[in-house]
Write a protein that holds these residues in place. Sequence first.
Motif, mmCIF file in Angstrom:
data_model
loop_
_atom_site.group_PDB
_atom_site.id
_atom_site.type_symbol
_atom_site.label_atom_id
_atom_site.label_comp_id
_atom_site.label_asym_id
_atom_site.label_seq_id
_atom_site.Cartn_x
_atom_site.Cartn_y
_atom_site.Cartn_z
ATOM 1 N N VAL A 17 -5.847 49.425 -0.838
ATOM 2 C CA VAL A 17 -4.757 50.154 -0.401
ATOM 3 C C VAL A 17 -3.623 49.649 -1.389
ATOM 4 O O VAL A 17 -3.710 48.488 -1.954
ATOM 5 C CB VAL A 17 -4.119 49.923 1.016
ATOM 6 N N VAL A 21 -1.341 55.422 -1.705
ATOM 7 C CA VAL A 21 -2.321 56.071 -0.777
ATOM 8 C C VAL A 21 -1.950 57.249 0.147
ATOM 9 O O VAL A 21 -0.837 57.045 0.782
ATOM 10 C CB VAL A 21 -3.087 54.979 0.126
ATOM 11 N N LEU A 24 -6.362 57.570 3.898
ATOM 12 C CA LEU A 24 -6.954 56.272 4.259
ATOM 13 C C LEU A 24 -8.250 56.749 4.784
ATOM 14 O O LEU A 24 -8.195 57.409 5.705
ATOM 15 C CB LEU A 24 -6.046 55.425 4.856
ATOM 16 N N LEU A 75 -7.756 54.158 -5.823
ATOM 17 C CA LEU A 75 -6.543 54.124 -5.730
ATOM 18 C C LEU A 75 -5.623 54.955 -6.518
ATOM 19 O O LEU A 75 -4.679 55.486 -6.233
ATOM 20 C CB LEU A 75 -6.026 52.726 -5.868
ATOM 21 N N GLY A 80 -7.327 55.502 -0.253
ATOM 22 C CA GLY A 80 -7.655 53.955 0.381
ATOM 23 C C GLY A 80 -8.676 54.017 0.974
ATOM 24 O O GLY A 80 -9.068 54.969 1.668
ATOM 25 N N TRP A 82 -10.766 51.446 3.930
ATOM 26 C CA TRP A 82 -10.658 50.174 4.774
ATOM 27 C C TRP A 82 -11.752 50.383 5.997
ATOM 28 O O TRP A 82 -12.391 51.428 6.221
ATOM 29 C CB TRP A 82 -9.405 49.950 5.562
ATOM 30 N N LEU A 113 1.729 51.569 3.331
ATOM 31 C CA LEU A 113 1.630 52.988 2.933
ATOM 32 C C LEU A 113 2.384 54.223 3.137
ATOM 33 O O LEU A 113 2.254 54.847 4.120
ATOM 34 C CB LEU A 113 0.258 53.399 3.784
ATOM 35 N N LEU A 116 1.269 57.924 3.253
ATOM 36 C CA LEU A 116 0.186 58.159 4.024
ATOM 37 C C LEU A 116 0.261 59.588 4.667
ATOM 38 O O LEU A 116 1.348 60.013 5.100
ATOM 39 C CB LEU A 116 0.008 57.135 5.004
#
Length: 179
Positions: A17, A21, A24, A75, A80, A82, A113, A116
């Motif tokens: 991240v 981003v 996500l 990126l 992003g 995860w 973020l 986001l």
Amino acid sequence: MSAAPAPAVLQGLSAWVDGGVRVLVLGSFPSVASLRDQLYYAHPQNHFWRILAALWPQPALPAREDHAGRRDWVLARGLGIWDVYAACEREGSLDARIRHAELNDFGALRPLLPRLAAIAHNGGESWSRARLVRERMGLAPEAAVASLRLPSTSPANASWSFERKLAAWRSLFIESGLL
């Protein structure tokens, strides 16, 4: 007769991240291949990287061995990556085998973020934790950050063809301004 030893506690991968981003992608937990290679979606039959390469053909996706290049590549496009879980016990790679899972620290992630717009859950196990992820991030139900369930890119999701997965991911990328 003694009981079989408990599986070892596995540790997930670091978040990919930065402040740019907009979407996500959250998986559940890295596969055996991903943990071994320390690369998200490393299983050769996982469609994740193939989908991204189809959506963003230029410049070309960096080689599989270039982990930093791949991280920078996603990126740079506002994506992003995860996982929902930071650690768990699991034999093999199937989500159904996850036990004693520990959530990642989404409260600490949220301030990183600022742009986001969407959280894209890659598969059902990740999606099953969507409400909890939003709560931990401090996102109210009416917040402008969308939570979306995407078809898993995993080879275990054989009921969805590559083309069908690609169409679902393309739709999210268009709606989120990544395409």
